[in-house]
Design an enzyme around this catalytic site. Structure first.
Site, short mmCIF file in Angstrom:
data_model
loop_
_atom_site.label_atom_id
_atom_site.label_comp_id
_atom_site.label_asym_id
_atom_site.label_seq_id
_atom_site.Cartn_x
_atom_site.Cartn_y
_atom_site.Cartn_z
N GLU A 1 0.86 -1.19 0.00
CA GLU A 1 0.00 0.00 0.00
C GLU A 1 0.88 1.23 0.00
OE1 GLU A 1 -2.30 -0.18 3.57
OE2 GLU A 1 -3.18 -2.10 3.03
N LYS B 1 2.27 4.57 1.55
CA LYS B 1 2.39 5.08 2.92
C LYS B 1 2.12 6.58 2.87
CE LYS B 1 5.24 4.73 7.06
NZ LYS B 1 5.35 6.09 7.56
N ARG C 1 -2.55 9.45 11.78
CA ARG C 1 -3.42 8.28 11.89
C ARG C 1 -4.78 8.68 12.44
NH1 ARG C 1 -1.40 2.89 12.67
NH2 ARG C 1 -3.13 1.46 12.34
N ARG D 1 -4.26 8.34 16.90
CA ARG D 1 -3.54 7.10 17.16
C ARG D 1 -3.49 6.79 18.65
NH1 ARG D 1 2.69 5.79 15.69
NH2 ARG D 1 3.13 5.05 17.75
N GLU E 1 -5.69 7.37 7.59
CA GLU E 1 -4.76 8.48 7.74
C GLU E 1 -5.48 9.74 7.25
OE1 GLU E 1 -1.80 7.56 8.95
OE2 GLU E 1 -0.29 8.96 8.25
N PHE F 1 -7.29 2.56 5.13
CA PHE F 1 -6.62 1.35 4.66
C PHE F 1 -7.08 0.09 5.39
CE2 PHE F 1 -3.53 3.99 7.10
CZ PHE F 1 -3.52 3.27 8.29
N LYS G 1 7.02 -1.08 7.55
CA LYS G 1 7.25 0.15 6.78
C LYS G 1 8.61 -0.03 6.13
CE LYS G 1 8.44 2.14 11.16
NZ LYS G 1 8.35 3.16 12.13
P1 ATP Z 1 5.96 4.67 14.85
O1 ATP Z 1 4.66 4.05 14.45
O2 ATP Z 1 7.14 3.79 14.48
O3 ATP Z 1 6.00 5.16 16.24
P2 ATP Z 1 5.37 6.91 13.19
O4 ATP Z 1 4.14 7.30 13.93
O5 ATP Z 1 6.30 7.97 12.75
O6 ATP Z 1 6.27 5.91 14.00
P3 ATP Z 1 5.70 5.15 11.11
O7 ATP Z 1 6.19 4.03 11.95
O8 ATP Z 1 6.67 5.90 10.28
O9 ATP Z 1 4.85 6.11 11.98
O10 ATP Z 1 4.63 4.50 10.16
C1 ATP Z 1 3.46 3.94 10.62
C2 ATP Z 1 2.39 4.96 10.38
O11 ATP Z 1 2.24 5.18 8.98
C3 ATP Z 1 1.01 4.51 10.78
O12 ATP Z 1 0.79 4.71 12.15
C4 ATP Z 1 0.12 5.40 9.95
O13 ATP Z 1 -0.11 6.62 10.61
C5 ATP Z 1 0.96 5.69 8.71
N1 ATP Z 1 0.47 5.09 7.47
C6 ATP Z 1 0.41 5.72 6.28
N2 ATP Z 1 -0.06 4.93 5.32
C7 ATP Z 1 -0.32 3.73 5.89
C8 ATP Z 1 -0.84 2.49 5.40
N3 ATP Z 1 -1.16 2.32 4.13
N4 ATP Z 1 -0.97 1.48 6.29
C9 ATP Z 1 -0.63 1.64 7.60
N5 ATP Z 1 -0.15 2.79 8.12
C10 ATP Z 1 0.01 3.83 7.28
#
Ligand code: ATP
Length: 589
Positions: free
Chosen positions: A275, A277, A282, A303, A332, A372, A461
């Site tokens: 998918e 990102k 969130r 979140r 998101e 998603f 990711k």
């Molecule tokens: P972490 O979750 O590691 O604390 P973060 O909040 O910076 O760090 P990332 O880990 O970089 O987030 O990535 C996960 C986040 O990506 C998810 O919590 C969501 O907000 C976002 N995201 C964007 N697109 C998607 C997708 N297709 N599926 C799941 N998450 C997605």
């Protein structure tokens, strides 16, 4: 249960080094709270929680259910002031702070005072359910009274609310023994730290009420409330736990992602769900079009399960216009420009938790939701369904019922999902995602369930670039369509003695604006052209990121950069300063 009993038990748990013993003691504590026969089957627990529910939360340092983002809204200073007042007329909050600097922990500081001499201020005690006014220093403070007083304290709003909070808290400390004060202070400041985590309470509930741990785990995932699960396990056993379901309007913890590579994902799963990102924030959308008018039909949570509904009217409008059945969707919220192209994360933050001037902020930054995942639809919980099934449901929930043949990419608010085992296809999706201005890609196990709160291997990711390489540009291709006048797809080489050997091609991570700039920079160095392909004299150095280095017959170096991305032009470097084949070999090893 008296709060003094809770404090004694908490002290015993804290003194216990072994995990198994911690679980055993926590389990005894829950079982004893649960033996309070007066409370069994009593009033609606949503209105009046039973002692076992309170204890299951307190022991983790929580006052409210995990899904409830109500905050006590007490800063350390307020707490110090309440302690100082309860400790006597000679004590000021600076004394509390001095002791804190010495011992380093508020519980120990609170336990170092003697409370209860402040009878004259008894009018402040009690509050809410605290009906022990005047019983300063008495040992009859109950767990329930503490819970109810803290709930009143959280509810205090508006002018004078800080004073009311201090008064209520003072009232509690004033009735505490040293040991009670230790745990009250820690509870209030969310610093319980007695070694009891979520796993401990899960295991303790299982042990105390003889229910299988995996049923407790499932119940916790759907209810997101340790208190409720403890009570149901005690009163209704396994069957009761199994009947707990998601509730529209009550947020669950978000499933989280680990960093990972495409290679690992494809090795572990037969296929990967890929998918885009999105670079936003969130959101969890709870929508109940059938809700009674008095109840909010649509609620949006962050979140961390904070309610952000009022800050995001576009999401509410979207839900109300689109959804026809009750649903819980995970997604998101992304800031967009007037062409619907995504803007960086910082922009969405200007909107996300905003409490005032939302209409004005909405004029400055537009947002839209992309979903998603689908956790619940039409009365059915989907957590245990495989990702691909949940995505099908998501599609159906978001599709326009009047256009059954609608293509996926025409369905507003739906994040696309591709299932593939082909790394090249994944690379192309990654390129497309970056091109469209998104952060990259997510890789998910197509067969996996939705595990609330888990940062497991099922969601990955794409790992950010660990190393970068400085490569010489030795070729390029003219673009197509609207990019026909730009060079793109740049051939990258590294130094091998006096020669240059190719290691890959980079086409991703470059905006149109940048392409125009790069074309201007490279065009004067075109050495030969054949069809769309051009040779370029070695003059310009690109810094590129990559996921990994593979051996490959495709390029003259014998290696290929997997998922290369353009990071910038190293205008400070000449081709002689570019990286070498030796470094590529070293990085691969
Ligand atoms: P972490 O979750 O590691 O604390 P973060 O909040 O910076 O760090 P990332 O880990 O970089 O987030 O990535 C996960 C986040 O990506 C998810 O919590 C969501 O907000 C976002 N995201 C964007 N697109 C998607 C997708 N297709 N599926 C799941 N998450 C997605």
């Amino acid at each position: 249960m008296e709060f003094a009993t809770f404090a004694d038990r908490a002290a015993a748990i804290e003194a216990e080094p072994a995990d198994l013993e911690i679980v055993a003691r926590t389990s005894e504590l829950l079982a004893d709270a649960g033996d309070d026969s007066e409370e069994r089957g009593s009033a609606d627990s949503a209105v009046e929680p039973q002692t076992v529910e309170i204890v299951a939360r307190f022991v983790q340092g929580r006052v409210f259910p995990a899904w409830d983002s109500t905050k006590l809204d007490i800063g350390p200073t307020t707490c110090y002031e309440a302690i100082a007042r309860a400790a006597g007329t000679n004590v000021g909050s600076d004394d509390v702070e001095e002791r804190l600097a010495e011992v380093g922990e508020i519980g120990a500081v609170a336990a170092g005072y003697e409370f209860g001499g402040q009878q004259g201020l008894g009018a402040f005690t009690g509050g809410g359910g605290g009906n022990g006014a005047g019983s300063a220093g008495g040992n009859d403070l109950t767990v329930r009274e503490v819970s109810e007083t803290l709930a009143d304290l959280a509810a205090a709003e508006g002018s004078g609310s800080q004073d009311r909070k201090i008064d209520l808290l003072f009232g509690l400390f004033n009735r505490c023994s040293s040991e009670e004060a230790r745990y009250l202070a820690r509870l209030v400041l969310s610093e319980m730290r007695i070694g009891v985590g979520e796993g401990t309470v899960r295991d303790a509930i299982s042990e105390a009420f003889d229910v299988p741990v995996e049923r407790v785990e499932r119940a916790l995932q759907v209810s997101n409330d340790y208190g409720q699960v403890a009570r149901v396990a005690r009163d209704e056993g396994r069957e009761g736990l199994d009947e707990l379901d998601l509730e529209v309007g009550r947020p669950v913890q978000a499933m989280l992602a680990q960093a990972g590579t495409v290679t690992d994902a494809l090795e572990e799963w037969d296929e990967a769900a890929v998918e885009w990102k999105y670079d936003g924030a969130r959101i969890q959308l709870h929508s109940d079009p059938e809700a009674a008018e008095a109840d909010a039909e649509t609620r949006v949570f962050s979140r961390n399960m904070e309610e952000v509904t009022d800050a995001l009217p576009e999401v509410v409008e979207f839900a109300e216009a689109t959804l026809e059945e009750p649903a819980i969707l995970d997604g998101e919220v992304v800031a967009i420009d007037e062409n619907d192209d995504p803007l960086p994360f910082q922009e969405v933050l200007k909107r996300f938790r905003r409490k005032h001037d939302v209409a004005k902020a909405r004029e400055d930054v537009m947002v839209r939701p992309v979903f998603f995942d689908c956790l619940h639809a039409g009365g059915e919980d989907l957590l245990e369904e495989p990702l691909t099934t949940r995505h099908e449901r998501l599609r159906a929930v978001l599709a326009d019922g009047e256009a059954p043949e609608q293509d996926e990419d025409e369905i507003e608010g739906l994040s696309l999902l591709w299932t593939t085992d082909d790394p090249d296809e994944i690379e192309a999706i990654d390129a497309e995602a970056l091109e469209a201005g998104h952060e990259g890609i997510m890789l998910k196990d197509p067969d996996s369930a939705y595990s609330p709160g888990r940062r497991g291997k099922h969601w990955r990711k794409r790992k950010p670039d660990v190393e970068t390489l400085d490569c010489v540009v030795t070729g390029a291709e003219w673009g197509e369509g609207r990019r026909a006048t730009f060079l793109g797809t740049f051939e990258l080489s590294v130094r091998a003695g006096d020669d240059l050997e190719t290691v890959g091609k980079v086409a991703t991570g470059i905006t149109d604006e940048k392409l125009e700039e790069l074309t201007e920079l490279l065009e004067p160095h075109i050495a030969a052209e054949e069809g769309q392909a051009v040779d370029i004299e070695p003059e310009v150095v690109f810094e590129v990121g990559y996921e990994e280095i593979q051996s490959s017959p495709t390029y003259s170096s014998g290696y290929a950069l997997r998922f290369p991305r353009f990071l910038g032009v190293r205008s400070d470097k000449d081709p002689e300063d570019a990286d070498t084949l030796e470094r590529v070999e070293r990085l691969r090893a």
